[in-house]
Write a protein that holds these residues in place. Sequence first.
Motif, PDB file in Angstrom:
ATOM      1  N   GLU A 227       0.821  -1.212   0.000  1.00  0.00           N
ATOM      2  CA  GLU A 227       0.000   0.000   0.000  1.00  0.00           C
ATOM      3  C   GLU A 227       0.856   1.264   0.000  1.00  0.00           C
ATOM      4  O   GLU A 227       0.520   2.251  -0.679  1.00  0.00           O
ATOM      5  CB  GLU A 227      -0.986   0.007   1.178  1.00  0.00           C
ATOM      6  N   ASP A 228       1.978   1.235   0.713  1.00  0.00           N
ATOM      7  CA  ASP A 228       2.863   2.405   0.724  1.00  0.00           C
ATOM      8  C   ASP A 228       3.527   2.608  -0.635  1.00  0.00           C
ATOM      9  O   ASP A 228       3.743   3.749  -1.069  1.00  0.00           O
ATOM     10  CB  ASP A 228       3.927   2.264   1.809  1.00  0.00           C
TER      11      ASP A 228
ATOM     12  N   ILE B 293       0.957   4.273  -2.874  1.00  0.00           N
ATOM     13  CA  ILE B 293       0.849   5.697  -2.542  1.00  0.00           C
ATOM     14  C   ILE B 293       2.051   6.467  -3.079  1.00  0.00           C
ATOM     15  O   ILE B 293       1.907   7.520  -3.718  1.00  0.00           O
ATOM     16  CB  ILE B 293       0.723   5.879  -1.011  1.00  0.00           C
TER      17      ILE B 293
ATOM     18  N   HIS C 149       1.986   9.446  -6.188  1.00  0.00           N
ATOM     19  CA  HIS C 149       2.489  10.818  -6.064  1.00  0.00           C
ATOM     20  C   HIS C 149       3.662  11.074  -7.011  1.00  0.00           C
ATOM     21  O   HIS C 149       3.817  12.190  -7.533  1.00  0.00           O
ATOM     22  CB  HIS C 149       2.902  11.090  -4.618  1.00  0.00           C
TER      23      HIS C 149
ATOM     24  N   ALA D  64      -4.358   1.273   0.529  1.00  0.00           N
ATOM     25  CA  ALA D  64      -3.695   2.520   0.140  1.00  0.00           C
ATOM     26  C   ALA D  64      -4.657   3.697   0.240  1.00  0.00           C
ATOM     27  O   ALA D  64      -4.288   4.783   0.703  1.00  0.00           O
ATOM     28  CB  ALA D  64      -3.140   2.388  -1.276  1.00  0.00           C
TER      29      ALA D  64
ATOM     30  N   ASP E 267      -4.243   7.191   2.282  1.00  0.00           N
ATOM     31  CA  ASP E 267      -4.103   8.446   1.529  1.00  0.00           C
ATOM     32  C   ASP E 267      -5.174   8.501   0.441  1.00  0.00           C
ATOM     33  O   ASP E 267      -4.992   7.960  -0.655  1.00  0.00           O
ATOM     34  CB  ASP E 267      -2.706   8.527   0.911  1.00  0.00           C
TER      35      ASP E 267
ATOM     36  N   ILE F 191      -4.909   9.779  -3.568  1.00  0.00           N
ATOM     37  CA  ILE F 191      -4.394   9.032  -4.734  1.00  0.00           C
ATOM     38  C   ILE F 191      -5.457   8.869  -5.811  1.00  0.00           C
ATOM     39  O   ILE F 191      -5.128   8.623  -6.969  1.00  0.00           O
ATOM     40  CB  ILE F 191      -3.805   7.668  -4.344  1.00  0.00           C
TER      41      ILE F 191
END
Length: 294
Positions: A100-101, A104, A108, A128, A132, A135
């Motif tokens: 998930e990180d 994200i 970005h 994710a 955040d 996204i």
Amino acid sequence: MKYIIDTDPGIDDSIAISLAYLNKLDIIGFTLATGNIDKDKAANNLKVVQNVLDSNIPMYMGTKENKANSISAEYAHGKDGLGNVFMPISLKKFESMSAEDFIIKSAHEYSNDLTIICLGPLTNLASALEKDSTIVNKICKIVFMGTSYDETLDIPYNEFNVKIDIDSAKKVFNAGFKEIKIITHEIGIKAFIKRHEMNRLSDSNNKICKFIYLISQKYMEFCESHYGIIGCCMPDPVTIASVISEDIIEYDPCSIEIKDNLAYLNKEDYSTIYVSKNINLDKFTELFESTFKV
């Protein structure tokens, strides 16, 4: 365009990954979901596929497991998830960052130049989003293999990738992504390669073709017993094919309502969600055969 492939390998996932890699999609990472089989087996299978492809694309593990510890698709994919071929354990390593990180971070970094292809349950993408929600405005497109769309049925078929993590599916469908393209269960079944065409791969000197031949045998047995198809159904490979060649699948805009743990799809004139309605099987077969040459 950059691509993240979210996967739960899986026989057809493994064929799909091979199709994507050999057709030179710019894959920046694989994120591992839990679906067809348990996490450890799926993780090893992703490493195995990369070994066969001689690739070193970064791999990221999802932190959330879903119901695969009690509901799996071993009946179709075998105990090892690769047709009971039992390939050697791979020594490749996953990255320390979570799936998930990574989603994200990539959203970005690449913004409108990123497509996420989801071949399994939508667990990682939903995770994710929870971390955040911005996204949704950055990712160009989501391509998802899942759901069911048959206008003749009052109650839709309870498709595996949705039912195994219905909450994540609901979060993703309701998030407001710029575009979601869905390859349904029905189209995945119609996208099949005939048995004799699959068996031709056994004559190839190419290790990728040999690998696909070996892992497909168990899945073809399932397709014949479950669907009456003499060949290999290709739901995940046709999802990848729809990205490689956009004229393989024809779509209708639709709305999705999650109700009673089922995904109800309805045609809608104006929507950012599109559901597959037709497949050009000849073009898909041509792409498959040109990629995996004997």
